[in-house]
Motif scaffolding. Structure first.
Motif, PDB file in Angstrom:
ATOM      1  N   VAL A  40       0.813  -1.206   0.000  1.00 19.77           N
ATOM      2  CA  VAL A  40       0.000   0.000   0.000  1.00 19.77           C
ATOM      3  C   VAL A  40       0.848   1.257   0.000  1.00 19.77           C
ATOM      4  N   GLU A  41       2.164   1.124  -0.169  1.00 18.22           N
ATOM      5  CA  GLU A  41       2.987   2.329  -0.071  1.00 18.22           C
ATOM      6  C   GLU A  41       2.591   3.370  -1.098  1.00 18.22           C
ATOM      7  N   VAL A  42       2.017   2.909  -2.210  1.00 17.90           N
ATOM      8  CA  VAL A  42       1.668   3.875  -3.250  1.00 17.90           C
ATOM      9  C   VAL A  42       0.560   4.801  -2.761  1.00 17.90           C
ATOM     10  N   ILE A  43      -0.324   4.265  -1.934  1.00 13.60           N
ATOM     11  CA  ILE A  43      -1.385   5.117  -1.398  1.00 13.60           C
ATOM     12  C   ILE A  43      -0.796   6.132  -0.431  1.00 13.60           C
TER      13      ILE A  43
END
Lengths: 523, 404, 364
Positions: C269-272
């Motif tokens: 979820v790092e992109v979020i």
């Protein structure tokens, strides 16, 4: 301005419509508008229309005074006029000794004071007023050679009864809706707010249509600035024909080039009444069964009247679902595109595999696929909207069969894509306001393109852009995202994402600037 | 007011143009449709045939072609490539296959035994540098070659890597092997005094390790024991009991079955929860460490033997349970002792006693830091184990015991 | 004249003091202070409070004027101009460095092969739009974005909990106080960087006496909350990675967000989080554009339109031309430590002294 682009955009500025007034046809009578009444000129001009009737008769007082009653057939209550005007003046009055004193000079005052038992009557003396009165459905009693006339209100035309709201269905709460008659509509409001502070100001707009409209507000609750601004903006509206009040929305909103609605449109008197009590200002237009409510904020479009009739605990859940629906409706297709094209690590492995398997045989990239499906969805929606009800079901069947099943079977689109678009469509119906739902439909496509070219980053850029745009918007001076930004603690906690129970709503919401926020009792 | 509106409108026009430039000129960087990818689940690394090269095995899951439902089943798609450095992997694979390997789904790294002996830290650089590899990836040490283990055909025809992940995640309830994730390994590596452990995976033939099965469809795999790494090199292995001792001492046990045997009975106790604390303090033989283990358990099986069979009264049961508690304490202590013994034997502090001293008594740690692993040999270790058997199941004595 | 409310002022203060510091705070504070990095972070942020209060108290004596105008009035025209020029250059360089850091955040992780100018233009698009929307919108933007950033950081702290290593925080204070003080002085630069923006913001804040008190209190509370939050994040990083690993990672928090797994199903979820954190980068660099804009207007008296176009061009071109990801963190760190910290402290103290001296002269 050499640059044609700049020129075009200069023309598209907010109040360009003020400068460009559509010319109405000029009749001879238009030049006589402010002059004293001349019955024969009016008769000459108006008689050309067959629906305008002049009943000429003589009042036999001290001397015979030729009089005439000008009416539009179909707009007046014939029975009323016969019984209370013609019958008295021609038959019953003659027996009265005072009647014998009527002469050319005092006839108007005598009739006004004594012999016309109508409850709404007034004396006029210009051509314009007379023509206006006749065409608006009043009866005008002329003294043929005199310079004054009497306007007798005997309006009586066919109207629709008060029906149940068609577009804003609700399970609880009042079940009445506005109709096309302005008086009925104001009466619906007056019946809900029986306080002298409810003010109703009349105006007329439209060179040709001369449409009646009223600005309604509650004194001391509505901000005077807003009321004045509404009045100013309405006065600036120059338009030939105002057929429906909805047209005004575009004239008075602050940012005409924003996809977001900045005026609340409703057909329910109970919503309007509670808006009035929150300090908003309402515009009602004759011939239009909807009210325009300003200022509007974004969260107002996410609320429905039932939120206030249901119990608070239920409302919390319902509102959450609604906001969730809105978020899904905006983001679902672009999220799907961004994830499957750029950030596959977000998918649980099993899901990634099944998406990959289902997409194996399909010919188009996800972006094009989503684009196709959305187009078809939009067409279906638009087609279904205006169809007569019996045919409407066909659309559903065609949609379900062709789009859902056959397209997948023919490997035209992947089943996952159908699910995504289906969820998007369903979610967008969870948004209570049709105007907002359309705005969201408009946003979906650019966001999809951004997501398809730059993944989550592009999606983020698009979202921030929309966010800043929303922060920038104002509706009649009220920031559009209020009470989230600017943050108003009470309004945010009590009536934004959740609604506090009624007994806890002791003060008025701070959503918009109002005169007296501390007055007790919210509504 | 009007003027301002105009300029803001013009601005949005420019902004939109500005927005379109990057979209059309430079966008799409890194774009890949999901069906163009091959999802790597596990990566195995072995020593290559040439000096300094690696034999990398990628286990990819491939959706079965032509399946409409797409669900559950996946096809095994395992490839081994010989490369000089691990990053060159993708480039090599892409020449031969129609799909791009996607590393974002890697969940397990398997290291070959030979490679482990030569050193694994160099290999790990790639895994901790590229963002798609998570620090939560499991690490396993292969008995033999990693390639053989990954190519092993399981009886369930599941992917060996997926099966390994399931085994490791199933550790939640019973803890018999240390679960080492990439991040944990790197953190332990940062503590100079401690040696990381990596559990060992092996393919077992029927009959090995007391497991019997029919090998018609394939072979099973088993994760047990663990290898000790010092400066990235495999130096020794722990057997089952020593591994369990390590788990007790490091507070990694939350569930276990323990067999207790005495001349009177044979009892299996199930540990339901356990908490380990430690204390560094002055002892008779100088500074020492005390492990204080508090364990709750219940009896899952009771078999009495010899004389005095058939305990009847409730009072008698209480005494019996107390007796079991003492024996259980001894059993746990034995496991711990084995681990500490091993640690002292090979002079490797895989339990992390040094780190525990540092936490509790940094001053003393500074004194012994330089001579640490050697100091361990006669470092006193004590145990203080509390057992609480809180229930004995639905019945008391065993079936038929009343008859006698 | 546009105005921001007290609440917006406080939220802006919190968001800007936090800024993008959380990205690299873990790495930078553990590099020297090791396990005690979190104490240093806490103290460093708190140490910024007196400076911010000093700046506010000076400004309240000159209502409606920004710091540059006050400087000219107190220290004379020429000294004021010199400080002003330094101030403008500083804000431009610092602001562009922050934009570059946003780009770096993306290229290191989720978009490794996206060309960097695309990301620069994308981020700048938002920044410029926000800049042109005015200071009021910036205030409202911070009201929306700051809580989201706050929650995202708390979310990471909660969901990373299962990956905590045993007792990595201990022993506390093993190496004594010296490294802690050293790092605290370095951390101080983040609250001081906020003063750069505050210097220009002053004419836009509420002037009523009642509001002033609220602002003092609000700023103190905001900085305390930010320092607790940053400390929490450093604690989380040390507990997860251990001090040695934490110091080795460029953006420890990105790695943390990479490790977040929700119910074994959702990961990566790092992109979020990068999206959310982009908000803080946008906020901070927009604030610095504003600072530079006000500076140019005050010092050179250039018309607003020209100054803004000039600034926007610089903000687009500098990150595109001078982008060097590998040296970025170091150059931001050096900029912070060796330029911003001394500049702000010296400026504030001179101004304070000058103001006092002038007052005394007047009284005499």
């Amino acid at each position: 301005m050499k640059n044609p682009w700049l020129k075009m955009f200069k023309e598209l500025t907010i109040r360009s419509h003020v400068k460009k007034v559509r010319k109405s046809p000029e009749l001879p009578i238009d030049q006589e508008w402010d002059k004293p009444i001349s019955f024969f000129e009016i008769k000459k001009e108006l008689e050309k229309s067959t629906d305008i009737v002049f009943r000429r008769f003589k009042v036999r007082g001290k001397e015979d005074v030729p009089c005439a009653l000008g009416v539009v057939d179909g707009l007046i209550d014939k029975h009323l006029l016969d019984a209370f005007v013609l019958r008295i003046l021609m038959v019953e009055g003659v027996a009265d000794p005072i009647f014998r004193e009527i002469n050319r000079k005092n006839i108007v005052d005598m009739l006004l004071d004594v012999f016309t038992p109508a409850n709404e009557i007034k004396k006029i003396n210009t051509m314009g007023e007379a023509v206006d009165a006749i065409l608006s459905g009043d009866a005008v009693l002329f003294v043929e050679e005199g310079k004054e006339a009497l306007v007798i209100s005997a309006r009586g035309w066919e109207t629709r009864g008060i029906a149940t709201p068609e577009n804003e269905a609700a399970i609880r709460g009042p079940k009445e809706a506005f109709n096309e008659s302005l008086r009925t509509n104001t009466s619906l409001l007056r019946r809900k707010i029986k306080h002298p502070s409810l003010r109703i100001i009349a105006m007329k707009i439209g060179e040709l249509t001369r449409t009646d409209l009223v600005i309604v507000y509650v004194e001391k609750l509505a901000s005077q600035d807003v009321v004045k601004e509404v009045q100013d903006r309405l006065e600036r509206v120059k338009i030939g024909g105002l057929v429906a009040g909805d047209v005004l929305e575009e004239f008075i909103e602050d940012f005409p080039y924003s996809p977001f609605p900045q005026v609340n449109v409703t057909e329910r008197p109970d919503i309007v009444a509670s808006d009035l009590l929150e300090g908003r200002v309402v515009v009602l237009v004759d011939g239009t069964p909807t009210a325009l409510v300003v200022p509007a904020t974004l969260n107002k479009f996410m609320q429905v009247n039932e939120d206030y009739y249901e119990r608070a605990m239920i409302v919390i859940l319902v509102r959450f679902i609604r906001y969730l629906g809105a978020v899904i409706a905006v983001l679902a297709p672009s999220l799907y595109i961004a994830i499957t094209n750029f950030h596959q690590e977000l998918l649980p492995t099993n899901l990634a595999l099944s998406i990959a398997a289902s997409r194996e045989a399909t010919p188009f990239p996800a972006l094009i696929e989503a684009f196709l499906m959305l187009t078809v969805l939009e067409i279906l929606q638009e087609a279904g909207l205006r169809l007569p009800k019996p045919i409407g079901q066909t659309i559903g069947i065609v949609g379900a069969l062709v789009i859902g099943d056959a397209a997948v079977k023919a490997s035209l689109v992947s089943p996952i894509q159908v699910i995504v678009i289906g969820i998007t469509a369903v979610s967008s119906y969870a948004i209570p306001s049709y105007d907002l739902a359309i705005a969201i439909r408009l946003l979906r496509l650019p966001l999809m393109i951004m997501a398809g070219t730059m993944g989550f980053f592009g999606l983020g850029i698009g979202m921030y852009f929309v966010l800043i745009h929303l922060l920038k918007l104002r509706s009649f001076g009220t920031p559009y995202l209020s009470p989230i930004a600017p943050f108003k603690v009470r309004a945010f906690l009590q009536d934004t994402f959740v609604r506090a129970p009624w007994w806890a709503l002791k003060k008025r919401p701070q959503l918009i600037d109002i005169e007296d926020p501390n007055s007790k009792g919210r509504k | 007011m009007e003027k301002k509106k105009k300029s803001s409108l013009k601005l949005s026009l420019w902004l939109i143009i500005l927005l379109l430039i990057p979209v059309f000129l430079g966008g799409c960087g890194g774009k890949k449709e999901v069906e163009e990818l091959a999802f790597i689940i596990g990566i195995g690394v072995d020593v290559g045939s040439e000096e300094g090269s690696y034999l990398v095995t990628m286990q990819m899951a491939k959706p079965p072609v032509g399946s409409e439902s797409g669900g559950g089943e996946v096809e095994n798609f395992t490839v081994s490539v010989e490369v000089e450095r691990l990053s060159l992997l993708t480039e090599k694979v892409i020449e031969a296959f129609n799909k791009t390997p996607f590393t974002g789904t890697v969940r397990v790294i398997i290291l070959g035994e030979e490679l482990a002996q030569q050193g694994i830290n160099e290999v790990l650089d790639y895994f901790q540098r590229f963002y798609q590899y998570r620090r939560t990836i499991f690490m396993l040490l292969a008995k033999g070659n990693a390639k053989d283990i990954m190519e092993n055909k399981l009886r369930s025809s599941e992917l060996p890597s997926l099966s390994m992940i399931d085994i490791l995640e199933g550790q939640m309830e019973f803890n018999t092997i240390p679960v080492t994730r990439l991040g944990h390994y790197l953190t332990i590596l940062g503590r100079v005094s401690q040696c990381p452990l990596i559990p060992i995976v092996e393919v077992i033939k029927p009959g090995q390790k007391e497991i019997e099965y029919s090998a018609e469809k394939g072979y099973e795999q088993l994760i047990g024991d663990s290898g000790i790494f010092h400066e990235g090199k495999l130096v020794d292995t722990l057997n089952d009991i020593e591994t369990k001792g390590y788990l007790w001492l490091n507070d990694e046990v939350s569930g276990r079955y323990i067999l207790i045997e005495s001349d009177k009975f044979r009892v299996v106790a199930r540990v339901t929860s356990s908490k380990t604390k430690y204390k560094v303090k002055e002892m008779e033989e100088g500074m020492g460490i005390t492990f204080r283990i508090k364990t709750q358990a219940f009896l899952s099986e009771v078999v009495e033997k010899g004389e005095g069979k058939g305990i009847k009264g409730i009072k008698e049961w209480e005494d019996f349970v107390k007796e079991v508690e003492i024996l259980l304490r001894e059993a746990i202590q034995k496991e711990c002792e084995e681990a500490v013994e091993k640690s002292k034997d090979i002079e490797m502090d895989f339990i992390g006693i040094g780190r525990k001293i540092e936490m509790k008594n940094p001053k003393y740690w500074k004194e012994i830091k330089d001579t640490w692993p050697e100091e361990l040999v006669d470092f006193p270790v004590e145990y203080d184990i509390h057992i609480d058997i809180n229930q004995t199941g639905l019945s008391r004595s065993g079936p038929g015991s009343f008859n006698k | 004249m546009e105005r921001i409310s007290t609440h917006q002022f406080i939220k802006l203060a919190a968001a800007l003091v936090l800024g993008q510091s959380f990205l690299s705070a873990g790495s930078l504070s553990t590099m020297i202070a090791g396990r005690d990095g979190w104490i240093a972070t806490f103290l460093g942020f708190l140490a910024g409070i007196p400076f911010i209060l000093l700046a506010l108290s000076i400004s309240f004596r000159y209502p409606g004027k920004n710091f540059l105008q006050i400087t000219e009035q107190v220290l004379g025209k020429w000294l004021g101009k010199i400080i002003g020029v330094i101030y403008i250059l500083l804000t431009i360089r610092f602001g562009t460095l922050i934009v570059s850091q946003g780009v770096d955040m993306y290229t290191r992780t989720v978009l490794p092969i996206m060309s960097h100018y695309v990301i620069v233009l994308g981020i700048l698009l938002i920044i410029i739009y926000l800049f042109y929307s005015g200071i009021e919108v910036l205030g409202r933007f911070s009201e929306v974005i700051y809580p989201i950033i706050f929650l995202s950081l708390i979310f990471i702290a909660i969901f990373i909990f299962p990956h905590f290593e045993h007792g990595e925080l201990f022993p506390i204070l093993a190496d004594g106080l010296v490294p802690i003080i050293k790092v605290s002085v370095q951390v101080l630069t983040w609250p001081l960087g906020y003063i750069l923006f505050l210097a220009g913001l002053l004419p836009f804040i509420p002037r009523e006496k009642k509001e002033q008190k609220k602002m003092y209190k609000g700023v103190i509370r905001a900085v305390i909350i930010v320092s607790i939050l940053s400390t929490l994040l450093v604690v989380v990083q040390i507990s997860t990675f251990g001090p040695f690993e934490a110091a080795r990672l460029t953006y420890g928090l990105l790695v943390l967000s990479n490790m977040v797994e929700v119910l074994n199903a959702i990961s990566g979820v790092e992109v979020i989080f990068t999206l959310i954190w982009m908000g803080s980068i946008v906020l901070k660099s927009t604030a610095l554009i504003f600072a530079g804009y006000w500076g140019i207007q005050t010092i050179f008296g250039i018309k607003g339109k020209i100054a803004s176009i000039f600034l926007c061009l610089l903000y687009i071109l500098i990150p595109i031309w001078l982008f060097r990801g590998s040296a970025l963190v170091v150059s931001i760190w050096e900029m912070n430590q060796f330029i911003i910290t001394p500049f702000v402290i010296v400026w504030l103290l001179i101004l304070w002294g000058g103001d006092k001296w002038k007052r005394r002269k007047k009284a005499a």
